[in-house]
Design a protein around this motif. Structure first.
Motif, PDB file in Angstrom:
ATOM      1  N   GLY A  56     -46.361   9.731 -14.678  1.00 23.17           N
ATOM      2  CA  GLY A  56     -47.010   9.142 -15.837  1.00 23.17           C
ATOM      3  C   GLY A  56     -48.079   8.136 -15.446  1.00 23.17           C
ATOM      4  O   GLY A  56     -47.889   7.322 -14.541  1.00 23.17           O
ATOM      5  N   GLY A  57     -49.231   8.213 -16.117  1.00 24.63           N
ATOM      6  CA  GLY A  57     -50.334   7.313 -15.829  1.00 24.63           C
ATOM      7  C   GLY A  57     -51.269   7.805 -14.742  1.00 24.63           C
ATOM      8  O   GLY A  57     -52.288   7.158 -14.466  1.00 24.63           O
ATOM      9  N   HIS A  58     -50.959   8.947 -14.130  1.00 24.65           N
ATOM     10  CA  HIS A  58     -51.810   9.505 -13.074  1.00 24.65           C
ATOM     11  C   HIS A  58     -52.581  10.715 -13.600  1.00 24.65           C
ATOM     12  O   HIS A  58     -52.089  11.460 -14.449  1.00 24.65           O
ATOM     13  CB  HIS A  58     -50.968   9.937 -11.874  1.00 24.65           C
ATOM     14  CG  HIS A  58     -50.318   8.812 -11.145  1.00 24.65           C
ATOM     15  ND1 HIS A  58     -50.960   8.082 -10.172  1.00 24.65           N
ATOM     16  CD2 HIS A  58     -49.075   8.276 -11.266  1.00 24.65           C
ATOM     17  CE1 HIS A  58     -50.146   7.148  -9.702  1.00 24.65           C
ATOM     18  NE2 HIS A  58     -48.994   7.241 -10.353  1.00 24.65           N
ATOM     19  N   ARG A  59     -53.782  10.908 -13.078  1.00 19.09           N
ATOM     20  CA  ARG A  59     -54.533  12.119 -13.383  1.00 19.09           C
ATOM     21  C   ARG A  59     -53.837  13.308 -12.737  1.00 19.09           C
ATOM     22  O   ARG A  59     -53.321  13.209 -11.623  1.00 19.09           O
ATOM     23  CB  ARG A  59     -55.964  12.016 -12.868  1.00 19.09           C
ATOM     24  CG  ARG A  59     -56.839  11.026 -13.623  1.00 19.09           C
ATOM     25  CD  ARG A  59     -58.247  11.038 -13.065  1.00 19.09           C
ATOM     26  NE  ARG A  59     -58.843  12.363 -13.172  1.00 19.09           N
ATOM     27  CZ  ARG A  59     -59.662  12.892 -12.260  1.00 19.09           C
ATOM     28  NH1 ARG A  59     -59.958  12.225 -11.160  1.00 19.09           N
ATOM     29  NH2 ARG A  59     -60.177  14.088 -12.437  1.00 19.09           N
ATOM     30  N   ALA A  60     -53.829  14.431 -13.439  1.00 15.39           N
ATOM     31  CA  ALA A  60     -53.083  15.584 -12.937  1.00 15.39           C
ATOM     32  C   ALA A  60     -53.779  16.876 -13.335  1.00 15.39           C
ATOM     33  O   ALA A  60     -54.654  16.901 -14.211  1.00 15.39           O
ATOM     34  CB  ALA A  60     -51.656  15.567 -13.483  1.00 15.39           C
ATOM     35  N   LEU A  61     -53.395  17.940 -12.666  1.00 15.39           N
ATOM     36  CA  LEU A  61     -53.807  19.284 -13.058  1.00 15.39           C
ATOM     37  C   LEU A  61     -52.605  20.198 -12.916  1.00 15.39           C
ATOM     38  O   LEU A  61     -51.627  19.875 -12.234  1.00 15.39           O
ATOM     39  CB  LEU A  61     -55.001  19.788 -12.242  1.00 15.39           C
ATOM     40  CG  LEU A  61     -54.885  19.978 -10.728  1.00 15.39           C
ATOM     41  CD1 LEU A  61     -54.177  21.280 -10.351  1.00 15.39           C
ATOM     42  CD2 LEU A  61     -56.275  19.985 -10.099  1.00 15.39           C
ATOM     43  N   CYS A 102     -45.079  27.813 -11.861  1.00 11.84           N
ATOM     44  CA  CYS A 102     -46.025  26.830 -12.386  1.00 11.84           C
ATOM     45  C   CYS A 102     -45.860  25.536 -11.595  1.00 11.84           C
ATOM     46  O   CYS A 102     -44.772  25.252 -11.075  1.00 11.84           O
ATOM     47  CB  CYS A 102     -45.786  26.551 -13.871  1.00 11.84           C
ATOM     48  SG  CYS A 102     -46.296  27.889 -14.981  1.00 11.84           S
ATOM     49  N   ALA A 103     -46.932  24.767 -11.508  1.00  8.24           N
ATOM     50  CA  ALA A 103     -46.868  23.521 -10.739  1.00  8.24           C
ATOM     51  C   ALA A 103     -47.806  22.484 -11.334  1.00  8.24           C
ATOM     52  O   ALA A 103     -48.840  22.818 -11.918  1.00  8.24           O
ATOM     53  CB  ALA A 103     -47.231  23.769  -9.277  1.00  8.24           C
ATOM     54  N   ILE A 104     -47.423  21.231 -11.180  1.00 12.93           N
ATOM     55  CA  ILE A 104     -48.252  20.091 -11.572  1.00 12.93           C
ATOM     56  C   ILE A 104     -48.596  19.313 -10.312  1.00 12.93           C
ATOM     57  O   ILE A 104     -47.732  19.072  -9.458  1.00 12.93           O
ATOM     58  CB  ILE A 104     -47.519  19.184 -12.577  1.00 12.93           C
ATOM     59  CG1 ILE A 104     -47.321  19.919 -13.906  1.00 12.93           C
ATOM     60  CG2 ILE A 104     -48.290  17.887 -12.808  1.00 12.93           C
ATOM     61  CD1 ILE A 104     -46.511  19.136 -14.919  1.00 12.93           C
ATOM     62  N   ALA A 105     -49.863  18.919 -10.200  1.00 12.55           N
ATOM     63  CA  ALA A 105     -50.323  18.199  -9.015  1.00 12.55           C
ATOM     64  C   ALA A 105     -51.028  16.917  -9.409  1.00 12.55           C
ATOM     65  O   ALA A 105     -51.636  16.822 -10.480  1.00 12.55           O
ATOM     66  CB  ALA A 105     -51.272  19.071  -8.200  1.00 12.55           C
ATOM     67  N   THR A 106     -50.943  15.930  -8.530  1.00 12.88           N
ATOM     68  CA  THR A 106     -51.763  14.725  -8.629  1.00 12.88           C
ATOM     69  C   THR A 106     -52.527  14.592  -7.320  1.00 12.88           C
ATOM     70  O   THR A 106     -52.234  15.278  -6.337  1.00 12.88           O
ATOM     71  CB  THR A 106     -50.911  13.466  -8.870  1.00 12.88           C
ATOM     72  OG1 THR A 106     -50.006  13.285  -7.767  1.00 12.88           O
ATOM     73  CG2 THR A 106     -50.120  13.582 -10.161  1.00 12.88           C
ATOM     74  N   ARG A 107     -53.506  13.707  -7.311  1.00 12.35           N
ATOM     75  CA  ARG A 107     -54.338  13.578  -6.118  1.00 12.35           C
ATOM     76  C   ARG A 107     -53.553  13.010  -4.938  1.00 12.35           C
ATOM     77  O   ARG A 107     -52.607  12.246  -5.109  1.00 12.35           O
ATOM     78  CB  ARG A 107     -55.548  12.687  -6.407  1.00 12.35           C
ATOM     79  CG  ARG A 107     -56.650  13.403  -7.175  1.00 12.35           C
ATOM     80  CD  ARG A 107     -57.955  12.641  -7.080  1.00 12.35           C
ATOM     81  NE  ARG A 107     -59.050  13.354  -7.718  1.00 12.35           N
ATOM     82  CZ  ARG A 107     -59.765  14.310  -7.127  1.00 12.35           C
ATOM     83  NH1 ARG A 107     -59.498  14.664  -5.887  1.00 12.35           N
ATOM     84  NH2 ARG A 107     -60.751  14.901  -7.775  1.00 12.35           N
TER      85      ARG A 107
END
Length: 243
Positions: A56-61, A102-107
């Motif tokens: 939460g609070g992080h940019r993600a794709l 499926c996957a969620i990534a942050t930098r």
């Protein structure tokens, strides 16, 4: 629409994954961990509250992909998620239809983000933080990726570490990898499930492992010549989704 909803829910519960079964560099979660795929996206339940607080609070794709019966890529779809809300809930993702994974990534945090597994080669700075193996085929794909990463890592270590750092090649490799390492009786032998088998040393060796379905996978090095039954080890980075 109702049929699609029921199909997605059935897939989400068909093969729940527990993160404890996977290494940190492949953060696979499932219904047992409070995470599932629904028609609306990836849902984080109460059991996933601690995990979601790291997102939460992080940019993600997000990326989702489907695979053939031979685990070759079928399609990949995805979308930028922007900054994730602080409050846990369902993250809307573009599944592309009927995905297997499926996957969620942050930098990437920094160069020391050692558990970073890039989503794709062109997204090398985006690290998978949550991977959901939606179907049995998705679990098989992630399992093979897991073993491929292990074999490449084991090969790199046993090829480069000074042999006098440990009494035996097995002990040398064991000190450098997370998985349990066992000695193989020969180059074609199979190790116990959940371990890495090693035959030989230095420039000439075989490392092997078993997939969850019992299939033996291996990487053999004889000088500069490498043979393997995992074609994905040649010519591409071992990202979550192939290009």
């Amino acid at each position: 629409m109702r049929a699609l909803t029921l199909a997605l829910l059935a897939l989400a519960f068909a093969a729940p994954a527990a993160h404890a079964d996977w290494p940190d560099y492949l953060p696979v979660y499932g219904a047992n961990d409070g995470i599932r795929l629904t028609q609306k996206g990836i849902a984080f339940g109460p059991k996933a509250d601690k995990l979601y607080r790291t997102l939460g609070g992080h940019r993600a794709l997000a990326l989702c992909g489907a695979f053939t019966d031979r685990l070759a890529p079928d399609y990949t779809a995805g979308n930028q998620l922007g900054t994730l809300p602080r409050k846990r809930g369902t993250i809307r993702v573009d599944t592309g239809g009927y995905p297997d994974v499926c996957a969620i990534a942050t930098r990437r945090i920094n160069l020391d983000d050692s558990f970073c597994r890039s989503m794709r080669s062109e997204l090398e700075d985006w690290c998978a933080r949550v991977i959901v193996a939606v179907t049995p085929r998705g679990r098989a794909y992630v399992d093979r990726l897991h073993r491929a990463v292990e074999l490449v890592g084991a090969d790199d270590q046993i090829s480069s570490l000074p042999p006098d750092w440990a009494p035996t090649p097995v002990e040398l490799l064991q000190g450098a990898v997370e998985a349990k390492v066992v000695a193989l009786d020969g180059p074609d032998a199979s190790p116990p499930a959940g371990t890495i088998g090693l035959y030989g040393d230095g420039a000439n060796h075989t490392v092997a492992a078993l997939l969850r379905d019992g299939t033996r996978v291996f990487l053999r090095r004889e000088g500069d010549v490498i043979t393997t039954n995992l074609p994905e080890l040649f010519g591409r980075a071992l990202t979550v989704f192939p290009n």
